[in-house]
Design a protein around this motif. Structure first.
Motif, short mmCIF file in Angstrom:
data_model
loop_
_atom_site.label_atom_id
_atom_site.label_comp_id
_atom_site.label_asym_id
_atom_site.label_seq_id
_atom_site.Cartn_x
_atom_site.Cartn_y
_atom_site.Cartn_z
N ALA A 127 0.84 -1.20 0.00
CA ALA A 127 0.00 0.00 0.00
C ALA A 127 0.87 1.25 0.00
CB ALA A 127 -0.95 0.00 1.20
N MET A 128 1.99 1.22 0.74
CA MET A 128 2.89 2.37 0.76
C MET A 128 3.55 2.58 -0.60
SD MET A 128 4.72 2.31 4.51
CE MET A 128 4.96 0.55 4.72
N VAL A 129 3.98 1.49 -1.23
CA VAL A 129 4.58 1.58 -2.57
C VAL A 129 3.56 2.15 -3.55
CG1 VAL A 129 5.43 0.21 -4.52
CG2 VAL A 129 6.32 -0.22 -2.22
N GLN A 130 2.32 1.68 -3.45
CA GLN A 130 1.28 2.19 -4.36
C GLN A 130 1.04 3.67 -4.14
OE1 GLN A 130 -0.08 0.42 -6.98
NE2 GLN A 130 -0.67 2.52 -7.52
N ARG A 131 1.09 4.12 -2.89
CA ARG A 131 0.92 5.55 -2.61
C ARG A 131 2.03 6.36 -3.28
NH1 ARG A 131 -1.30 9.14 1.25
NH2 ARG A 131 -3.05 7.73 1.16
N VAL A 132 3.27 5.88 -3.17
CA VAL A 132 4.39 6.58 -3.81
C VAL A 132 4.20 6.60 -5.32
CG1 VAL A 132 6.89 6.56 -4.21
CG2 VAL A 132 6.00 6.09 -1.93
N ARG A 133 3.79 5.49 -5.89
CA ARG A 133 3.55 5.44 -7.34
C ARG A 133 2.42 6.39 -7.75
NH1 ARG A 133 5.88 2.22 -10.48
NH2 ARG A 133 4.16 2.07 -11.95
N ASP A 134 1.38 6.46 -6.94
CA ASP A 134 0.28 7.39 -7.23
C ASP A 134 0.77 8.83 -7.19
OD1 ASP A 134 -1.40 5.19 -7.43
OD2 ASP A 134 -2.36 5.51 -5.47
N LEU A 135 1.62 9.16 -6.22
CA LEU A 135 2.18 10.51 -6.12
C LEU A 135 3.04 10.81 -7.34
CD1 LEU A 135 3.27 10.47 -2.36
CD2 LEU A 135 1.41 11.82 -3.35
N ALA A 136 3.84 9.85 -7.76
CA ALA A 136 4.70 10.04 -8.93
C ALA A 136 3.86 10.21 -10.19
CB ALA A 136 5.66 8.86 -9.07
N GLU A 137 2.83 9.42 -10.30
CA GLU A 137 1.95 9.52 -11.47
C GLU A 137 1.28 10.88 -11.54
OE1 GLU A 137 -0.38 7.32 -14.59
OE2 GLU A 137 0.85 6.30 -13.10
N ALA A 138 0.76 11.34 -10.40
CA ALA A 138 0.09 12.66 -10.36
C ALA A 138 1.10 13.77 -10.68
CB ALA A 138 -0.53 12.89 -8.98
N ALA A 139 2.29 13.67 -10.14
CA ALA A 139 3.31 14.69 -10.40
C ALA A 139 3.73 14.70 -11.86
CB ALA A 139 4.55 14.45 -9.52
N SER A 140 3.81 13.54 -12.47
CA SER A 140 4.25 13.48 -13.87
C SER A 140 3.21 14.07 -14.80
CB SER A 140 4.57 12.03 -14.28
OG SER A 140 3.40 11.27 -14.42
N LYS A 141 1.95 14.11 -14.38
CA LYS A 141 0.87 14.65 -15.22
C LYS A 141 0.57 16.11 -14.91
CE LYS A 141 -1.31 10.20 -15.94
NZ LYS A 141 -2.48 9.37 -15.72
N ALA A 142 1.22 16.64 -13.87
CA ALA A 142 0.93 18.03 -13.47
C ALA A 142 1.54 19.02 -14.43
CB ALA A 142 1.45 18.27 -12.06
#
Length: 142
Positions: A127-142
């Motif tokens: 779940a922690m890894v997924q949270r980091v991936r979600d943050l990275a995904e959101a940042a890459s699309k910003a």
């Protein structure tokens, strides 16, 4: 792809033959981590799916695939604090694009964590890894 900080942890794990010593090292990593400010212990930073309470607070510099990701974290369980420290070593300082390319299960597998964590801890780590991936995904699309 792993950061130098993560490679240092992997080297230490290679040096430590006994899992008890490795377990203590994970706890020591958590103890060495500064506590998270109370103001960052909010629902938006809480990671769901963990048996313990876990917070990951992102610090993102820039926007798009080149945005640099750093984060801080905390937990009410010492072993989980150590797992957070390992994730910080694995991801902090990478760009969003680089973070999305990290094969976290393979990198964490190098430490033997898969074989020595309870299923609840393994699920929480995922779940922690997924949270980091979600943050990275959101940042890459910003």
């Amino acid at each position: 792809m792993a950061t130098e900080a993560f490679e240092d942890i992997a080297d230490t794990f290679d040096f430590l033959d006994d899992w008890e010593d490795r377990y203590r090292h994970v706890i020591d990593l958590g103890k060495a981590m500064p506590p998270l400010d109370e103001g960052l212990r909010v629902p938006a930073t809480k990671v769901e799916g963990c048996a313990s309470q876990v917070w990951l607070a992102p610090e993102i510099d820039g926007a798009g695939p080149g945005a640099v990701i750093r984060f801080r974290g905390d937990s009410d369980a010492m072993i989980v604090r150590g797992l957070i420290a390992i994730l910080i070593a694995l991801y902090s300082g990478l760009t969003a694009d680089e973070a999305l390319k990290v094969d976290a299960p393979a990198e964490l597998g190098r430490l033997g964590l898969n074989d020595h964590l309870s299923s609840q801890r393994s699920n929480g780590l995922s779940a922690m890894v997924q949270r980091v991936r979600d943050l990275a995904e959101a940042a890459s699309k910003a």
